[in-house]
Structure formats: structure tokens, C-alpha cells
Design a protein around this motif. Structure first.
Motif, PDB file in Angstrom:
ATOM      1  N   THR A 182      47.124  21.915   9.270  1.00 16.21           N
ATOM      2  CA  THR A 182      47.953  20.878   8.643  1.00 16.21           C
ATOM      3  C   THR A 182      49.381  20.942   9.162  1.00 16.21           C
ATOM      4  N   THR A 183      49.892  22.146   9.306  1.00 22.16           N
ATOM      5  CA  THR A 183      51.253  22.321   9.833  1.00 22.16           C
ATOM      6  C   THR A 183      51.361  21.745  11.236  1.00 22.16           C
ATOM      7  N   VAL A 184      50.382  22.054  12.068  1.00 18.55           N
ATOM      8  CA  VAL A 184      50.358  21.548  13.447  1.00 18.55           C
ATOM      9  C   VAL A 184      50.272  20.020  13.467  1.00 18.55           C
ATOM     10  N   ALA A 185      49.414  19.450  12.622  1.00 18.00           N
ATOM     11  CA  ALA A 185      49.245  17.993  12.579  1.00 18.00           C
ATOM     12  C   ALA A 185      50.537  17.306  12.159  1.00 18.00           C
ATOM     13  N   ARG A 186      51.262  17.889  11.210  1.00 20.09           N
ATOM     14  CA  ARG A 186      52.506  17.265  10.745  1.00 20.09           C
ATOM     15  C   ARG A 186      53.621  17.358  11.778  1.00 20.09           C
ATOM     16  N   ILE A 187      53.612  18.391  12.585  1.00 18.45           N
ATOM     17  CA  ILE A 187      54.586  18.460  13.691  1.00 18.45           C
ATOM     18  C   ILE A 187      54.285  17.361  14.702  1.00 18.45           C
ATOM     19  N   ALA A 188      53.013  17.259  15.112  1.00 18.55           N
ATOM     20  CA  ALA A 188      52.628  16.272  16.114  1.00 18.55           C
ATOM     21  C   ALA A 188      52.884  14.849  15.631  1.00 18.55           C
ATOM     22  N   ALA A 189      52.698  14.596  14.327  1.00 18.65           N
ATOM     23  CA  ALA A 189      52.898  13.248  13.782  1.00 18.65           C
ATOM     24  C   ALA A 189      54.350  12.801  13.902  1.00 18.65           C
ATOM     25  N   GLN A 190      55.272  13.740  14.021  1.00 18.34           N
ATOM     26  CA  GLN A 190      56.705  13.401  14.080  1.00 18.34           C
ATOM     27  C   GLN A 190      57.256  13.353  15.504  1.00 18.34           C
TER      28      GLN A 190
ATOM     29  N   GLY B  94      57.026  29.882   5.377  1.00 14.66           N
ATOM     30  CA  GLY B  94      56.260  28.764   4.854  1.00 14.66           C
ATOM     31  C   GLY B  94      56.112  27.631   5.841  1.00 14.66           C
ATOM     32  N   SER B  95      55.300  26.644   5.462  1.00 16.64           N
ATOM     33  CA  SER B  95      54.986  25.534   6.357  1.00 16.64           C
ATOM     34  C   SER B  95      56.160  24.593   6.562  1.00 16.64           C
ATOM     35  N   THR B  96      56.952  24.347   5.520  1.00 15.24           N
ATOM     36  CA  THR B  96      58.062  23.388   5.642  1.00 15.24           C
ATOM     37  C   THR B  96      59.049  23.827   6.706  1.00 15.24           C
ATOM     38  N   ARG B  97      59.457  25.087   6.672  1.00 15.74           N
ATOM     39  CA  ARG B  97      60.377  25.603   7.690  1.00 15.74           C
ATOM     40  C   ARG B  97      59.721  25.595   9.069  1.00 15.74           C
TER      41      ARG B  97
ATOM     42  N   ILE C 299      50.236  21.259  20.829  1.00 15.20           N
ATOM     43  CA  ILE C 299      50.552  22.140  19.699  1.00 15.20           C
ATOM     44  C   ILE C 299      49.233  22.755  19.263  1.00 15.20           C
ATOM     45  N   ILE C 300      49.100  24.072  19.445  1.00 14.12           N
ATOM     46  CA  ILE C 300      47.810  24.741  19.254  1.00 14.12           C
ATOM     47  C   ILE C 300      47.912  25.759  18.125  1.00 14.12           C
ATOM     48  N   PRO C 301      47.124  25.597  17.069  1.00 17.04           N
ATOM     49  CA  PRO C 301      47.066  26.627  16.032  1.00 17.04           C
ATOM     50  C   PRO C 301      46.188  27.783  16.496  1.00 17.04           C
ATOM     51  N   SER C 302      46.609  29.006  16.231  1.00 15.29           N
ATOM     52  CA  SER C 302      45.773  30.151  16.577  1.00 15.29           C
ATOM     53  C   SER C 302      44.659  30.337  15.561  1.00 15.29           C
ATOM     54  N   VAL C 303      44.793  29.664  14.404  1.00 16.23           N
ATOM     55  CA  VAL C 303      43.807  29.789  13.348  1.00 16.23           C
ATOM     56  C   VAL C 303      43.784  28.487  12.549  1.00 16.23           C
ATOM     57  N   PHE C 304      42.647  28.181  11.937  1.00 13.68           N
ATOM     58  CA  PHE C 304      42.501  26.914  11.207  1.00 13.68           C
ATOM     59  C   PHE C 304      43.493  26.773  10.058  1.00 13.68           C
ATOM     60  N   CYS C 305      44.001  27.889   9.544  1.00 17.26           N
ATOM     61  CA  CYS C 305      44.966  27.845   8.430  1.00 17.26           C
ATOM     62  C   CYS C 305      46.238  27.093   8.798  1.00 17.26           C
ATOM     63  N   ALA C 306      46.528  26.971  10.090  1.00 19.40           N
ATOM     64  CA  ALA C 306      47.748  26.305  10.544  1.00 19.40           C
ATOM     65  C   ALA C 306      47.508  24.846  10.924  1.00 19.40           C
TER      66      ALA C 306
ATOM     67  N   GLY D 255      54.352  11.877  22.083  1.00 21.80           N
ATOM     68  CA  GLY D 255      54.188  12.606  23.342  1.00 21.80           C
ATOM     69  C   GLY D 255      53.600  13.989  23.151  1.00 21.80           C
ATOM     70  N   SER D 256      53.354  14.367  21.900  1.00 23.19           N
ATOM     71  CA  SER D 256      52.713  15.652  21.626  1.00 23.19           C
ATOM     72  C   SER D 256      51.323  15.418  21.062  1.00 23.19           C
ATOM     73  N   VAL D 257      50.453  16.414  21.206  1.00 22.08           N
ATOM     74  CA  VAL D 257      49.093  16.313  20.681  1.00 22.08           C
ATOM     75  C   VAL D 257      48.749  17.586  19.917  1.00 22.08           C
ATOM     76  N   ALA D 258      48.041  17.429  18.802  1.00 25.51           N
ATOM     77  CA  ALA D 258      47.616  18.562  17.991  1.00 25.51           C
ATOM     78  C   ALA D 258      46.165  18.909  18.323  1.00 25.51           C
ATOM     79  N   LEU D 259      45.891  20.183  18.538  1.00 25.05           N
ATOM     80  CA  LEU D 259      44.533  20.632  18.837  1.00 25.05           C
ATOM     81  C   LEU D 259      43.989  21.410  17.632  1.00 25.05           C
ATOM     82  N   ARG D 260      43.637  20.677  16.587  1.00 28.20           N
ATOM     83  CA  ARG D 260      43.114  21.298  15.371  1.00 28.20           C
ATOM     84  C   ARG D 260      41.698  21.813  15.594  1.00 28.20           C
TER      85      ARG D 260
END
Length: 404
Positions: free
Chosen positions: A27-35, A110-113, A18-25, A38-43
Motif C-alpha cells: 500500500t505504501t508503494v502504491a501511494r508513492i507511485a500514485a503521486q 510509519g507509512s505516512t513518513r 518502486i519495489i516492496p521487499s515484502v507484501f506488507c509495504a 513516470g513511476s511504477v509500483a511492483l506490488r
């Protein structure tokens, strides 16, 4: 035994990234990966407020992560107003033939959706990835990145020569390895160039190291002399007193096989190139490892005499030490003990053969200490700034240093 990718390269892991195109994303990326197991977040801290070559380095690196052979599928998450467009990253990954989806936080509302939709998408990708099976791959498809950090005197005497002996065996079997950290290889350019496969590669080696020397000169601040040292406090306390000792010790990571080419940051070699490579970059642990993984390395061999707990999100990191006390003291972070070279219980040719055996086990799926611990700190996108005129002037000076 690896995972064949549509690009023709083979992976030794099967991650969903799960790759954010920008640092603003982030937290959103980290919360997806935490759930999703088998996925990894590249913050990362970049993707906006960058221009020119600096932005290009970010784009190049994130594309390299998304198309890396250890990655089975990708979810790109953007904000929507960043300089590095998420669609550019998405299109690059899609062209590699692997599954990829994109979510934009501002478009989603938004981030929740975004998190809800992201979890659904990534779970489906993980299920698809789990259905994949390893197949037999040729040794020529394996690339090992070579790195040292937290160096002490035993690194140059035992751990690094062990890596060098491993590399000689690996390249003889058709595999490849990459060495970098050029500001810690100052003075070894003649040794490296003598191993180049031709004059063109030899000139590339001289160019790369002299350019790094120019970068270092331009960064010196005479107001703070102690901040200009290339030897860190940990290096000095561990018995490495000068850049000469560090450079010659670091050089031994590369073994003695011919050097095929000099690679640019996060740009892989051609599919028909195999052997020992030099990557043109400096020595920040995270930036160097990220660049070598971006060049296609599926596995990282990392020597440390002082001890280092770091890992990488998509590539296993094997930790090696030549210091018996460090190995015992920080056992949870190490995979291989090269200290028998110091105690004369085994020559480094023997430890090198044993280490290659471990490399192959990890390539076949055995987890490293850093993977078990969940370490991912070594993912760090390099930054590059400066007027083009400065870069061109530096290159002119570099060209004047190179031997005829």
C-alpha cells in the motif's frame, strides 16, 4: 533506439520502479507511485514466511525487476522485519550501476513518513530519467517474450504462426526471443530438441519438459477429476479440445530458428548469447511473463483468441489475435490482427513481417494498448516449495527419461 544501461544491456522504456521487499509495504508503494507520474509500483504477495528455494525465487525475481534494462532507477521500500531483507535487494540494484534508494517503514516511523520521503526521492529520479535520450542500439540487444493466454483455435492457426514468422526474422537480424509454458508444450519435446544447437541443449530441453510432466503428475488429485485438466473451459469453448492441439499450436510461437539454450526462471542469458531460448517453467500467465521479463525480455508478444486485457508494469505487452470477431469486440485491448491468415487474405509470413515492424515501433517508444490502459496484472512472482529430497528424486526420474 533505446536506453543504454551500465550492465551492457539496452532498455526500450525508462521507468522508475518502486519495489516492496515484502507484501506488507504494498500500500505504501502504491501511494508513492500514485503521486509521481513516470513511476511504477511492483506490488506482490511475497517476501516473508518463505524458506529455501521458495524464498530464493522471490529474491531472484525482485532483483531481476530492479536491474531490468527498462528500469532507469529504483526505490526499494521495506518493512524492516521481513525474511527477504530490503538491503539485499538494494545492494543488488546498486551493483548494476543505476540510481537506487531505500526506505524502511519501521525505521521511518510509519507509512505516512515513508510516503512523504518516497515521493520526494522518486520525483527526483523521474526528473533525472526524463533527461535521458534514446540512442541507436544493435538488434542483438532486443529480447521478445512469447506468451499465449485465453487461447482458441485461431491462436494455433494464425496468431502463434505469426509470432513464429516474426521470431525467425528477428533472430536472423541478431535479436532474441523466449518461449516457455512447458506444461502446454508436452509432446513437442522432439520438435524442440531437433532444433537445439548442440546435444547439451537438446538434453536440457528434454529434462525441462519431462520435469514439468513430473510436476503435473505429482499435483493430480483423483478426488476432483475435472480440476486435473490442462485445457481450460475457455480453451475448450474456443475449439481447443486436447493438449495435443494446444501444444502444437503453442509450439508455432517459436518459429523454426535454432534453439540456443534453456534458461532458468528470471535468469538472463549470457551477453554473448542471442537467438531463440526456452525458459524452464509452466504456464500461469503472470508467473511465466514475469520470469521471461526477469530473463531480460524488454517486450512481450501475447496471443489470445478469447481476449485478454492484462499488461506488465515495466515491459510493454503487444496483444495479438487470429480471431477477427474478438479483435472487433475487444478492440481497446488489441494491437495486432492476425485474422487475415484465417481468411486467406495474407499468409503468416506476411503478417509476421508486419508484426516485426510493429515490434520495432514499440521498441522505439510507441505505446501498446495495455500501456495506454494502464494494465499491470502480469507481474506475479512464482512460488516454489517442497523438500529437497523430493526435488532430487524427481530429477532422477527425469534423467531416466532422457534419450541417450
Amino acid at each position: 533506439m533505446g536506453y543504454k544501461r551500465p550492465t551492457g544491456r539496452a532498455g526500450i522504456r525508462n521507468h522508475i520502479a518502486i519495489i516492496p521487499s515484502v507484501f506488507c509495504a504494498n500500500t505504501t508503494v502504491a501511494r508513492i507511485a500514485a503521486q509521481v507520474e513516470g513511476s511504477v509500483a511492483l506490488r506482490h504477495p511475497v517476501g516473508c514466511a518463505q524458506v529455501g528455494y521458495d524464498l530464493e525465487m522471490t529474491a531472484r525475481t525482485l532483483k531481476a525487476m530492479g536491474t531490468h534494462p527498462n528500469v532507469a532507477g529504483v526505490l526499494v521500500v521495506g518493512l524492516g522485519c521481513e525474511r527477504f531483507k530490503p538491503a539485499e535487494l538494494y545492494d543488488s540494484i546498486k551493483a548494476s550501476g543505476r540510481p537506487v534508494e531505500m526506505l524502511v517503514i519501521q525505521d521511518e516511523g510509519g507509512s505516512t513518513r515513508t510516503i512523504e520521503d518516497g515521493v520526494r526521492i522518486v520525483r527526483a529520479m523521474v526528473e533525472q530519467a526524463r533527461a535521458a535520450r534514446r540512442v541507436e542500439c544493435d538488434m542483438s540487444e532486443l529480447i521478445v517474450a512469447l506468451k499465449c493466454g485465453g487461447t482458441d483455435a485461431t491462436s494455433g492457426l494464425a496468431a502463434n504462426p505469426t509470432l513464429g514468422a516474426m521470431c525467425d526474422r528477428l533472430t536472423a537480424l541478431g535479436g532474441s526471443a523466449i518461449i516457455s509454458e512447458l506444461n502446454e508444450l508436452l509432446g513437442t519435446e522432439d520438435l524442440l530438441a531437433a532444433r537445439a544447437i548442440n546435444e547439451e541443449v537438446a538434453v536440457k530441453i528434454y529434462n525441462a519438459i519431462y520435469e514439468i510432466e513430473e510436476v503435473l503428475r505429482s499435483a493430480i488429485d483423483p478426488r476432483f477429476p475435472s480440476r486435473n485438466h490442462l485445457i481450460s473451459p475457455g480453451n475448450f469453448d474456443g475449439g481447443v479440445s486436447s493438449i495435443v492441439e494446444k501444444a502444437l499450436g503453442g509450439y508455432h510461437k517459436s518459429g523454426s530458428s535454432p534453439i540456443v539454450d534453456v534458461l532458468q526462471y528470471a535468469l538472463p542469458p549470457r551477453l554473448d548469447q542471442h537467438g531463440m531460448f526456452v525458459m524452464n517453467y509452466e504456464s500461469h500467465d503472470g508467473e511465466v511473463v514475469t520470469g521471461m521479463v526477469g530473463c531480460g525480455a524488454q517486450l512481450v508478444a501475447f496471443t489470445t483468441g478469447r481476449g485478454n486485457p492484462t499488461g506488465f508494469p515495466i515491459a510493454p505487452v503487444l496483444k495479438v489475435t487470429g480471431n477477427a470477431k474478438t479483435f472487433q469486440k475487444m478492440r481497446e485491448h488489441f494491437d495486432f490482427d492476425a485474422s487475415p491468415v484465417i481468411s486467406r487474405e495474407a499468409p503468416f509470413e506476411e503478417t509476421g513481417a508486419d508484426f516485426l515492424d510493429m515490434v520495432m515501433r514499440v521498441a522505439n517508444g510507441e505505446q501498446t494498448a495495455s500501456e495506454k490502459f494502464g494494465s499491470d496484472e502480469l507481474f506475479c512472482v512464482a512460488r516454489r516449495q517442497g523438500p529437497q529430497s523430493v526435488i532430487e528424486e524427481r530429477r532422477k526420474r527425469v534423467d531416466s527419461y532422457c534419450p541417450a
